[in-house]
Motif scaffolding. Structure first.
Motif, mmCIF file in Angstrom:
data_model
loop_
_atom_site.group_PDB
_atom_site.id
_atom_site.type_symbol
_atom_site.label_atom_id
_atom_site.label_comp_id
_atom_site.label_asym_id
_atom_site.label_seq_id
_atom_site.Cartn_x
_atom_site.Cartn_y
_atom_site.Cartn_z
ATOM 1 N N LEU A 35 0.869 -1.101 0.065
ATOM 2 C CA LEU A 35 -0.059 -0.063 -0.069
ATOM 3 C C LEU A 35 0.782 1.019 -0.078
ATOM 4 O O LEU A 35 0.589 2.098 -0.850
ATOM 5 N N ILE A 36 1.886 1.264 0.858
ATOM 6 C CA ILE A 36 2.678 2.460 0.909
ATOM 7 C C ILE A 36 3.415 2.613 -0.469
ATOM 8 O O ILE A 36 3.491 3.858 -0.888
ATOM 9 N N ALA A 37 3.933 1.482 -0.968
ATOM 10 C CA ALA A 37 4.712 1.519 -2.333
ATOM 11 C C ALA A 37 3.878 2.087 -3.359
ATOM 12 O O ALA A 37 4.508 2.909 -4.109
ATOM 13 N N GLU A 38 2.674 1.720 -3.311
ATOM 14 C CA GLU A 38 1.750 2.358 -4.421
ATOM 15 C C GLU A 38 1.543 3.942 -4.343
ATOM 16 O O GLU A 38 1.718 4.357 -5.371
ATOM 17 N N TYR A 54 15.614 17.132 -1.410
ATOM 18 C CA TYR A 54 16.324 15.795 -0.999
ATOM 19 C C TYR A 54 16.612 14.818 -2.025
ATOM 20 O O TYR A 54 15.865 14.472 -2.877
ATOM 21 N N ALA A 55 17.953 14.425 -1.906
ATOM 22 C CA ALA A 55 18.221 13.192 -2.722
ATOM 23 C C ALA A 55 17.495 12.066 -2.460
ATOM 24 O O ALA A 55 17.321 11.774 -1.009
ATOM 25 N N THR A 56 16.743 11.555 -3.281
ATOM 26 C CA THR A 56 15.822 10.318 -2.800
ATOM 27 C C THR A 56 16.056 9.058 -3.743
ATOM 28 O O THR A 56 16.293 9.273 -4.900
ATOM 29 N N VAL A 57 15.528 7.929 -3.682
ATOM 30 C CA VAL A 57 15.688 6.794 -4.227
ATOM 31 C C VAL A 57 14.603 5.858 -3.829
ATOM 32 O O VAL A 57 13.997 5.777 -2.720
ATOM 33 N N GLY A 58 14.071 5.006 -4.756
ATOM 34 C CA GLY A 58 13.097 3.805 -4.345
ATOM 35 C C GLY A 58 11.940 4.438 -4.147
ATOM 36 O O GLY A 58 11.387 5.225 -4.703
ATOM 37 N N SER A 65 16.327 -2.716 -7.971
ATOM 38 C CA SER A 65 14.890 -3.399 -8.508
ATOM 39 C C SER A 65 13.916 -2.845 -7.778
ATOM 40 O O SER A 65 13.802 -2.285 -6.510
ATOM 41 N N LYS A 66 12.617 -3.227 -8.057
ATOM 42 C CA LYS A 66 11.414 -2.996 -7.198
ATOM 43 C C LYS A 66 11.533 -3.958 -6.074
ATOM 44 O O LYS A 66 11.005 -3.247 -4.842
ATOM 45 N N ALA A 67 11.987 -4.947 -6.211
ATOM 46 C CA ALA A 67 11.913 -6.095 -5.039
ATOM 47 C C ALA A 67 12.823 -5.344 -3.978
ATOM 48 O O ALA A 67 12.591 -5.518 -2.762
ATOM 49 N N GLY A 82 13.684 -2.291 -3.866
ATOM 50 C CA GLY A 82 13.121 -0.996 -3.452
ATOM 51 C C GLY A 82 12.137 -1.243 -2.310
ATOM 52 O O GLY A 82 12.109 -0.547 -1.132
ATOM 53 N N LYS A 83 11.459 -2.499 -2.267
ATOM 54 C CA LYS A 83 10.342 -2.780 -1.190
ATOM 55 C C LYS A 83 11.072 -2.956 -0.042
ATOM 56 O O LYS A 83 10.602 -2.775 1.097
ATOM 57 N N LYS A 84 12.161 -4.093 -0.039
ATOM 58 C CA LYS A 84 13.085 -4.203 1.271
ATOM 59 C C LYS A 84 13.597 -2.957 1.789
ATOM 60 O O LYS A 84 13.401 -2.888 3.058
ATOM 61 N N LEU A 85 13.960 -1.801 1.066
ATOM 62 C CA LEU A 85 14.347 -0.560 1.808
ATOM 63 C C LEU A 85 13.171 0.081 2.137
ATOM 64 O O LEU A 85 13.388 0.616 3.377
ATOM 65 N N LEU A 86 12.065 0.123 1.675
ATOM 66 C CA LEU A 86 11.035 0.622 2.142
ATOM 67 C C LEU A 86 10.700 0.100 3.634
ATOM 68 O O LEU A 86 9.998 0.837 4.396
ATOM 69 N N ALA A 87 10.777 -1.322 3.706
ATOM 70 C CA ALA A 87 10.356 -1.985 4.873
ATOM 71 C C ALA A 87 11.406 -1.639 5.893
ATOM 72 O O ALA A 87 10.824 -1.354 7.056
ATOM 73 N N ASP A 88 12.537 -1.339 5.487
ATOM 74 C CA ASP A 88 13.421 -0.754 6.633
ATOM 75 C C ASP A 88 12.973 0.521 6.978
ATOM 76 O O ASP A 88 13.173 0.647 8.246
#
Length: 263
Positions: A111-114, A129-133, A153-155, A157-163
């Protein structure tokens, strides 16, 4: 030999006098994460005393945060404790739980990723701000703190988001008391909301007060989340859609208990 062992144990259990700050101008915050307000700034080499430790935003692979004698939290990554683990007792949370905050389920990450949107390469966001993912704000030049290969990769990216979500999982857990009984979908809705509006705004909200009064969770979320649809005093359709998605997630059945934490 026995005396030597006892002396070593005593040395281990004795509180350390102070630990040195290893980074330049390290922020000490009101809570264990980068989303909390800065209360103090420590210069490199400053000695700080640690009263307790807890988990929060992951900084370069270390998700421990140290509560200093100044009453604020600094990432353990920037404190020379000689360990990436606990060197003192765990902090008790304001919500009454001394257990680790639950991890969000995949539905919450998705949901957050979307709504955050994905960029594989580093870019400059609207605030400069410098941003990624999925909205990760770089803490070092070229996002050197990110442990995943860029372009992401998107996968990954979602791991980084979870962090990045960890500090919000912790703050939601800490601001709710035992009267607030949430399943993982309801918890996820709150994590998404706080990720968007910030932990400080969430903590002072009527929504949190009502949950801590023991009111029906879905009733509270259905009534309160849609109110958070403005930016700069104007209703934004993106926020309207996000709040609706959070309410819909909260209402999904078949999710086990997230809060209060079961130790």
């Amino acid at each position: 030999m026995k005396f030597a062992i006892l002396a070593a144990v005593a040395s281990f259990l004795a509180p350390a006098s102070a630990y040195a700050i290893t980074g330049d101008n390290v922020n000490c915050r009101s809570g264990p994460g980068t989303s909390y307000a800065v209360k103090k700034v420590y210069k490199k080499g400053t000695d700080v005393k640690i009263s307790c430790q807890t988990t929060g935003t992951n900084i370069n692979g270390n998700n421990l945060w140290d509560k200093t004698s100044d009453g604020c939290y600094v990432s353990d990554y920037y404190v020379k404790t000689g360990s990436n683990g606990y060197v003192t007792s765990k902090c008790s949370s304001s919500g009454g739980s001394t257990c680790a905050a639950p991890k969000s389920n995949q539905a919450t990450v998705d949901l957050i990723a979307e709504f955050e949107g994905f960029r594989a390469n580093i870019y400059t966001d609207a605030a400069g701000y410098a941003t990624v993912g999925y909205g990760h704000k770089c803490q070092k030049a070229k996002c050197a703190e990110v442990k995943y290969k860029i372009p992401l990769s998107k996968a990954d990216g979602k791991k980084l988001l979870a962090d990045d979500m960890r500090s919000f999982e912790v703050c939601i857990t800490n601001m709710l008391n035992s009267k607030a009984k949430l399943n993982y979908n309801q918890f996820g809705a709150l994590v998404s909301w706080s990720f968007n509006v910030g932990c400080g705004a969430a903590k002072s909200s009527t929504l949190i007060k009502r949950l801590n009064n023991g009111e029906n969770v879905n009733k509270v979320l259905s009534e309160e989340l849609p109110k958070w649809n403005k930016a700069g005093g104007k209703v934004l359709q993106g926020l309207v859609r996000r709040r609706a998605a959070e309410v819909a997630l909260a209402k999904k059945s078949g999710s086990s208990q997230a809060l209060p934490v079961k130790c």
